[in-house]
Enzyme design. Structure first.
Site, PDB file in Angstrom:
ATOM      1  N   HIS A   1     -16.391 -79.541   1.008  1.00 54.50           N
ATOM      2  CA  HIS A   1     -17.279 -78.803   0.097  1.00 54.50           C
ATOM      3  C   HIS A   1     -17.007 -77.292   0.178  1.00 54.50           C
ATOM      4  O   HIS A   1     -16.856 -76.629  -0.850  1.00 54.50           O
ATOM      5  CB  HIS A   1     -18.740 -79.118   0.471  1.00 54.50           C
ATOM      6  CG  HIS A   1     -19.769 -78.394  -0.343  1.00 54.50           C
ATOM      7  ND1 HIS A   1     -20.661 -79.056  -1.170  1.00 54.50           N
ATOM      8  CD2 HIS A   1     -20.061 -77.064  -0.449  1.00 54.50           C
ATOM      9  CE1 HIS A   1     -21.440 -78.144  -1.755  1.00 54.50           C
ATOM     10  NE2 HIS A   1     -21.101 -76.934  -1.334  1.00 54.50           N
ATOM     11  N   GLU A   2     -16.923 -76.771   1.403  1.00 57.48           N
ATOM     12  CA  GLU A   2     -16.728 -75.317   1.569  1.00 57.48           C
ATOM     13  C   GLU A   2     -15.321 -74.883   1.132  1.00 57.48           C
ATOM     14  O   GLU A   2     -15.164 -73.823   0.522  1.00 57.48           O
ATOM     15  CB  GLU A   2     -16.988 -74.882   3.013  1.00 57.48           C
ATOM     16  CG  GLU A   2     -18.407 -75.149   3.527  1.00 57.48           C
ATOM     17  CD  GLU A   2     -19.516 -74.648   2.608  1.00 57.48           C
ATOM     18  OE1 GLU A   2     -19.303 -73.664   1.875  1.00 57.48           O
ATOM     19  OE2 GLU A   2     -20.592 -75.265   2.615  1.00 57.48           O
ATOM     20  N   LEU A  35     -26.033 -74.089  -1.768  1.00 56.22           N
ATOM     21  CA  LEU A  35     -26.904 -72.912  -1.853  1.00 56.22           C
ATOM     22  C   LEU A  35     -26.680 -72.147  -3.161  1.00 56.22           C
ATOM     23  O   LEU A  35     -27.528 -71.375  -3.572  1.00 56.22           O
ATOM     24  CB  LEU A  35     -26.654 -71.987  -0.656  1.00 56.22           C
ATOM     25  CG  LEU A  35     -26.967 -72.587   0.723  1.00 56.22           C
ATOM     26  CD1 LEU A  35     -26.510 -71.645   1.829  1.00 56.22           C
ATOM     27  CD2 LEU A  35     -28.439 -72.912   0.860  1.00 56.22           C
ATOM     28  N   GLN A  72     -19.488 -67.165  -2.173  1.00 61.96           N
ATOM     29  CA  GLN A  72     -20.920 -67.332  -2.419  1.00 61.96           C
ATOM     30  C   GLN A  72     -21.717 -66.058  -2.140  1.00 61.96           C
ATOM     31  O   GLN A  72     -22.829 -65.908  -2.637  1.00 61.96           O
ATOM     32  CB  GLN A  72     -21.479 -68.466  -1.548  1.00 61.96           C
ATOM     33  CG  GLN A  72     -20.980 -69.840  -1.972  1.00 61.96           C
ATOM     34  CD  GLN A  72     -21.599 -70.921  -1.100  1.00 61.96           C
ATOM     35  OE1 GLN A  72     -21.108 -71.201  -0.020  1.00 61.96           O
ATOM     36  NE2 GLN A  72     -22.686 -71.516  -1.560  1.00 61.96           N
ATOM     37  N   HIS A 132     -15.042 -74.369  -2.524  1.00 61.86           N
ATOM     38  CA  HIS A 132     -15.547 -73.069  -2.993  1.00 61.86           C
ATOM     39  C   HIS A 132     -14.423 -72.040  -3.076  1.00 61.86           C
ATOM     40  O   HIS A 132     -14.439 -71.166  -3.944  1.00 61.86           O
ATOM     41  CB  HIS A 132     -16.616 -72.528  -2.036  1.00 61.86           C
ATOM     42  CG  HIS A 132     -18.003 -73.027  -2.315  1.00 61.86           C
ATOM     43  ND1 HIS A 132     -18.646 -72.804  -3.506  1.00 61.86           N
ATOM     44  CD2 HIS A 132     -18.887 -73.714  -1.549  1.00 61.86           C
ATOM     45  CE1 HIS A 132     -19.860 -73.343  -3.463  1.00 61.86           C
ATOM     46  NE2 HIS A 132     -20.035 -73.907  -2.286  1.00 61.86           N
TER      47      HIS A 132
HETATM   48 NI    NI Z   1     -21.728 -74.960  -1.610  1.00 55.70          NI
END
Ligand code: NI
Length: 170
Positions: free
Chosen positions: A135-136, A94, A51, A139
């Site tokens: 969730h992380e 985010l 991210q 990624h």
């Molecule tokens: Ni996220």
């Protein structure tokens, strides 16, 4: 420490499979500091290295409590080794602007990971914290929470973002 720019969908870096980390040096430590600062500034409950434009297997998560404000944990090369049950909870990201949606996840998970000194750990957790970790970790595999939505919802979202981006560039 410095604030880093958060890459947003549809940035292709968010779709790469992140590389495993093999070196545990000062630059990794300073990257973690930047990520923690960026996460609190956003604010978010977790942040994955892709991210901020680093395609490596590193996440930071907020583990603050009332007594212990601004406590975070870095997890390197995290891997879910066990999962059980299901839960549905509201998620946002985010890197995914203007959208929150219900996502179905495992209720309980076990994660193995390395800390900043390269030591291996195993953590079993459930409920909301298990959602954050899933969730992380997604990624790091190029997966966003919108991928867990129905194809109709995802298509509507993509259309909305496309419209936003074209009106900006005009
Ligand atoms: Ni996220």
């Amino acid at each position: 420490m410095s604030l880093r720019t958060i890459h947003k969908f549809p940035d292709p870096i968010l779709r790469l499979k992140a590389k495993k980390i093999t070196e545990f040096d000062d630059s990794l430590q300073s990257l973690v500091s930047d990520m923690v600062e960026t996460m609190y500034d956003a604010p978010g409950v977790g942040l994955a290295a892709p991210q901020i434009g680093e395609s490596i297997q590193l996440i930071v998560v907020n583990i603050s409590t009332e007594e212990d404000e601004q406590k975070s944990m870095a997890m390197i090369n995290p891997e879910i080794t066990f999962h059980e049950g299901t839960q549905v909870d509201e998620e946002g990201c985010l890197s995914v602007l203007d959208l929150t949606a219900s996502v179905k996840r495992s209720q309980k998970i076990t994660v193995t990971f390395l800390d900043l000194s390269g030591q291996e750990h195993e953590l079993t957790t459930e409920d909301r914290f298990a959602v954050v970790l899933q969730h992380e970790i997604d990624h790091l595999n190029g997966i966003l929470f919108i991928d867990h939505l129905s194809s109709l919802k995802r298509a509507l979202y993509k259309k909305k973002i496309k419209k936003m981006l074209t009106s900006k560039t005009r």
